[in-house]
Design a protein around this motif. Structure first.
Motif, PDB file in Angstrom:
ATOM      1  N   GLU A   1      -6.515 -14.315 -32.469  1.00 49.37           N
ATOM      2  CA  GLU A   1      -6.742 -14.656 -33.585  1.00 49.37           C
ATOM      3  C   GLU A   1      -5.563 -15.788 -33.949  1.00 49.37           C
ATOM      4  O   GLU A   1      -5.891 -16.246 -34.905  1.00 49.37           O
ATOM      5  CB  GLU A   1      -6.477 -13.258 -34.598  1.00 49.37           C
ATOM      6  CG  GLU A   1      -6.711 -12.721 -34.848  1.00 49.37           C
ATOM      7  CD  GLU A   1      -8.097 -13.448 -35.551  1.00 49.37           C
ATOM      8  OE1 GLU A   1      -9.242 -13.927 -35.924  1.00 49.37           O
ATOM      9  OE2 GLU A   1      -8.024 -13.355 -37.258  1.00 49.37           O
ATOM     10  N   GLN A   2      -4.321 -16.215 -32.675  1.00 49.26           N
ATOM     11  CA  GLN A   2      -3.432 -16.820 -33.606  1.00 49.26           C
ATOM     12  C   GLN A   2      -4.019 -18.666 -33.274  1.00 49.26           C
ATOM     13  O   GLN A   2      -4.230 -19.403 -33.738  1.00 49.26           O
ATOM     14  CB  GLN A   2      -2.251 -16.844 -32.835  1.00 49.26           C
ATOM     15  CG  GLN A   2      -1.698 -15.725 -33.723  1.00 49.26           C
ATOM     16  CD  GLN A   2      -0.211 -15.765 -32.798  1.00 49.26           C
ATOM     17  OE1 GLN A   2       0.461 -16.692 -32.139  1.00 49.26           O
ATOM     18  NE2 GLN A   2       0.508 -14.550 -32.751  1.00 49.26           N
ATOM     19  N   GLU A   3      -4.540 -18.233 -31.595  1.00 45.87           N
ATOM     20  CA  GLU A   3      -5.299 -19.798 -31.460  1.00 45.87           C
ATOM     21  C   GLU A   3      -5.759 -19.967 -32.470  1.00 45.87           C
ATOM     22  O   GLU A   3      -6.549 -21.204 -32.921  1.00 45.87           O
ATOM     23  CB  GLU A   3      -6.081 -19.553 -30.335  1.00 45.87           C
ATOM     24  CG  GLU A   3      -4.974 -19.194 -28.889  1.00 45.87           C
ATOM     25  CD  GLU A   3      -4.726 -21.072 -29.057  1.00 45.87           C
ATOM     26  OE1 GLU A   3      -5.160 -22.219 -29.609  1.00 45.87           O
ATOM     27  OE2 GLU A   3      -3.655 -21.238 -28.692  1.00 45.87           O
ATOM     28  N   ALA A   4      -7.525 -19.117 -33.316  1.00 46.05           N
ATOM     29  CA  ALA A   4      -7.924 -19.051 -33.694  1.00 46.05           C
ATOM     30  C   ALA A   4      -7.889 -19.674 -35.140  1.00 46.05           C
ATOM     31  O   ALA A   4      -8.000 -21.003 -35.983  1.00 46.05           O
ATOM     32  CB  ALA A   4      -9.572 -17.747 -34.307  1.00 46.05           C
ATOM     33  N   LEU A   5      -6.235 -19.192 -36.123  1.00 46.89           N
ATOM     34  CA  LEU A   5      -5.837 -19.229 -37.043  1.00 46.89           C
ATOM     35  C   LEU A   5      -5.449 -20.755 -36.579  1.00 46.89           C
ATOM     36  O   LEU A   5      -5.992 -21.076 -37.971  1.00 46.89           O
ATOM     37  CB  LEU A   5      -4.465 -18.782 -37.004  1.00 46.89           C
ATOM     38  CG  LEU A   5      -4.675 -18.647 -37.800  1.00 46.89           C
ATOM     39  CD1 LEU A   5      -5.727 -16.886 -38.998  1.00 46.89           C
ATOM     40  CD2 LEU A   5      -2.979 -18.143 -38.177  1.00 46.89           C
ATOM     41  N   LEU A   6      -4.780 -21.402 -35.765  1.00 55.99           N
ATOM     42  CA  LEU A   6      -5.023 -22.927 -35.578  1.00 55.99           C
ATOM     43  C   LEU A   6      -5.801 -23.766 -35.295  1.00 55.99           C
ATOM     44  O   LEU A   6      -5.554 -25.055 -36.129  1.00 55.99           O
ATOM     45  CB  LEU A   6      -3.538 -22.829 -34.569  1.00 55.99           C
ATOM     46  CG  LEU A   6      -2.999 -24.202 -33.677  1.00 55.99           C
ATOM     47  CD1 LEU A   6      -2.199 -23.563 -35.140  1.00 55.99           C
ATOM     48  CD2 LEU A   6      -1.809 -24.193 -32.620  1.00 55.99           C
TER      49      LEU A   6
ATOM     50  N   ALA B   1      -8.574 -23.460 -36.797  1.00 65.44           N
ATOM     51  CA  ALA B   1      -9.038 -23.570 -38.315  1.00 65.44           C
ATOM     52  C   ALA B   1      -8.344 -24.276 -39.496  1.00 65.44           C
ATOM     53  O   ALA B   1      -8.763 -25.387 -40.041  1.00 65.44           O
ATOM     54  CB  ALA B   1      -9.615 -22.997 -38.938  1.00 65.44           C
ATOM     55  N   LEU B   2      -6.998 -24.040 -39.088  1.00 67.07           N
ATOM     56  CA  LEU B   2      -6.038 -25.093 -39.445  1.00 67.07           C
ATOM     57  C   LEU B   2      -6.013 -26.395 -39.503  1.00 67.07           C
ATOM     58  O   LEU B   2      -6.157 -27.689 -39.841  1.00 67.07           O
ATOM     59  CB  LEU B   2      -4.517 -24.442 -40.002  1.00 67.07           C
ATOM     60  CG  LEU B   2      -4.695 -22.994 -40.188  1.00 67.07           C
ATOM     61  CD1 LEU B   2      -2.701 -22.729 -40.301  1.00 67.07           C
ATOM     62  CD2 LEU B   2      -4.533 -23.534 -41.892  1.00 67.07           C
ATOM     63  N   ARG B   3      -6.488 -26.909 -38.133  1.00 67.89           N
ATOM     64  CA  ARG B   3      -6.200 -28.479 -37.550  1.00 67.89           C
ATOM     65  C   ARG B   3      -7.508 -28.925 -38.134  1.00 67.89           C
ATOM     66  O   ARG B   3      -7.721 -30.116 -38.243  1.00 67.89           O
ATOM     67  CB  ARG B   3      -6.250 -27.941 -36.126  1.00 67.89           C
ATOM     68  CG  ARG B   3      -5.035 -28.010 -35.667  1.00 67.89           C
ATOM     69  CD  ARG B   3      -4.317 -28.166 -34.600  1.00 67.89           C
ATOM     70  NE  ARG B   3      -2.997 -27.906 -33.882  1.00 67.89           N
ATOM     71  CZ  ARG B   3      -2.499 -27.999 -32.505  1.00 67.89           C
ATOM     72  NH1 ARG B   3      -3.504 -27.571 -31.539  1.00 67.89           N
ATOM     73  NH2 ARG B   3      -1.540 -27.696 -32.183  1.00 67.89           N
ATOM     74  N   SER B   4      -8.635 -28.017 -37.713  1.00 67.69           N
ATOM     75  CA  SER B   4     -10.054 -28.559 -39.070  1.00 67.69           C
ATOM     76  C   SER B   4      -9.726 -28.876 -40.441  1.00 67.69           C
ATOM     77  O   SER B   4     -10.032 -30.408 -40.776  1.00 67.69           O
ATOM     78  CB  SER B   4     -10.881 -27.560 -38.117  1.00 67.69           C
ATOM     79  OG  SER B   4     -10.935 -26.470 -38.951  1.00 67.69           O
ATOM     80  N   ALA B   5      -9.431 -27.899 -40.651  1.00 67.18           N
ATOM     81  CA  ALA B   5      -8.914 -28.446 -42.346  1.00 67.18           C
ATOM     82  C   ALA B   5      -7.737 -29.928 -42.608  1.00 67.18           C
ATOM     83  O   ALA B   5      -8.140 -30.925 -43.319  1.00 67.18           O
ATOM     84  CB  ALA B   5      -8.187 -27.645 -43.062  1.00 67.18           C
ATOM     85  N   GLU B   6      -6.697 -29.859 -41.791  1.00 71.17           N
ATOM     86  CA  GLU B   6      -5.962 -30.743 -41.462  1.00 71.17           C
ATOM     87  C   GLU B   6      -6.789 -32.234 -41.009  1.00 71.17           C
ATOM     88  O   GLU B   6      -6.247 -33.418 -41.758  1.00 71.17           O
ATOM     89  CB  GLU B   6      -4.753 -30.239 -41.025  1.00 71.17           C
ATOM     90  CG  GLU B   6      -2.831 -30.358 -41.220  1.00 71.17           C
ATOM     91  CD  GLU B   6      -2.652 -30.128 -39.858  1.00 71.17           C
ATOM     92  OE1 GLU B   6      -1.849 -31.154 -39.597  1.00 71.17           O
ATOM     93  OE2 GLU B   6      -2.543 -29.275 -39.552  1.00 71.17           O
TER      94      GLU B   6
ATOM     95  N   PHE C   1       4.229 -13.405 -36.652  1.00 70.94           N
ATOM     96  CA  PHE C   1       2.819 -13.913 -36.179  1.00 70.94           C
ATOM     97  C   PHE C   1       2.675 -12.347 -35.216  1.00 70.94           C
ATOM     98  O   PHE C   1       1.609 -12.689 -35.128  1.00 70.94           O
ATOM     99  CB  PHE C   1       2.843 -15.078 -35.668  1.00 70.94           C
ATOM    100  CG  PHE C   1       2.196 -15.917 -37.285  1.00 70.94           C
ATOM    101  CD1 PHE C   1       1.809 -16.060 -37.634  1.00 70.94           C
ATOM    102  CD2 PHE C   1       3.424 -17.434 -36.718  1.00 70.94           C
ATOM    103  CE1 PHE C   1       2.387 -16.759 -38.831  1.00 70.94           C
ATOM    104  CE2 PHE C   1       3.248 -18.114 -37.297  1.00 70.94           C
ATOM    105  CZ  PHE C   1       2.263 -17.625 -38.572  1.00 70.94           C
TER     106      PHE C   1
END
Lengths: 161, 161
Positions: free
Chosen positions: A134-139, A141-146, A127
């Motif tokens: 961006e890494q934080e934002a990505l994380l 986003a993935l957590r909200s989907a999760e 990464f």
DNA sequence: TATTGTTATACTCTATAACTATA
DNA sequence: TATAGTTATAGAGTATAACAATA
């Protein structure tokens, strides 16, 4: 390799899949010299860090299976392998003589150290082209989907993970 | 389940792994009624959409293996399964009598339709909590990591994927 | 002699079902 | 009767090695 160039969501799952495979493969390669497979690494990490576990670094075999999302029988295989190389031990549960508690050994701890270092290295390298922000934002986003997926799963009572 | 709460990169690979597994499992479940496994679906998609393939929807078995990142022997197994249910056919290569070309049948096309629809649905549902803009950003980020990884792999001449 | 795909074989990870010993 | 873990068995998905036909 993609069906429609405009299907962002589907492309996202492709990209996720590729990233995961590459990271997994890298991790496997670097853990190989230590004789640790990815499945074993996961089990050790669950054993050490699983939430809601009263006594640290020990857990029932069935709990381990739950955390790994595998059948109890499959957990037996994983624990067999780990016990064979001395990273965990099976001990009787004082409260229930049917049950088995799986305990991390000193070697298990040492292995965990190496695992966490390799995990950190591989992820960091992979990464690196993405900025920390961006890494934080990505994380996130993935957590909200999760989170959405998990709550949907609970209400639907679908058992798949 | 995470070693250090501040290791964003490592947590990112965990989150990626979980997302991937869930999407894969959902896809598998929804493709099951059609008798298509994820591995078969991947092979069909490679056959239809792989880049740099002179003749559309046909490919050497060895090329298929390359695209799927599996051994030629493993590709034989995949093609056996697909041929058994009539989604592909083996035809002789006019240019090299040792070689086998794998061709998509009409049923293979139909299966591909269903596959792309399921893929789209599952991805759409899973990533629904993430805004389209965020999805695009995620995709871009993952692609930059991918590109860096690939160029590093080429210069290093390491064969792992 | 090198290459293409196959036969033979095996390993990893997972699963279900039946069984043992407790509860 | 129900539960915890095991033995027995099976099925994907992958691999290596040896071999046949062809280049």
């Amino acid at each position: 390799m993609t069906i429609s160039p405009t299907d962002t969501a589907a492309e996202l799952s492709d990209a996720l899949t590729r990233a995961m495979k590459r990271i997994r493969r890298q991790t496997m390669t670097r853990l190989e010299p230590y004789g640790i497979t990815p499945g074993q690494a996961r089990a050790l990490r669950v054993l050490a860090f699983a939430p809601g576990c009263e006594s640290r670094e020990t857990m029932r075999l069935s709990q381990l299976a739950d955390h790994l999302h595998i059948a109890p029988r499959s957990a037996t295989t994983v624990v067999d392998a780990l016990e064979e190389v001395g990273l965990v031990e099976r001990t009787p549960d004082p409260a229930d003589r049917r049950a088995v508690r799986v305990v991390l050994t000193a070697d298990g701890h040492a292995a965990l150290e190496r695992i966490s270092q390799v995990r950190h290295e591989v992820a960091q390298e992979y990464f690196a082209p993405i900025s920390p922000g961006e890494q934080e934002a990505l994380l996130q986003a993935l957590r909200s989907a999760e989170a959405a997926y998990e709550s949907a799963r609970c209400t639907t009572r679908g058992a798949a993970h």
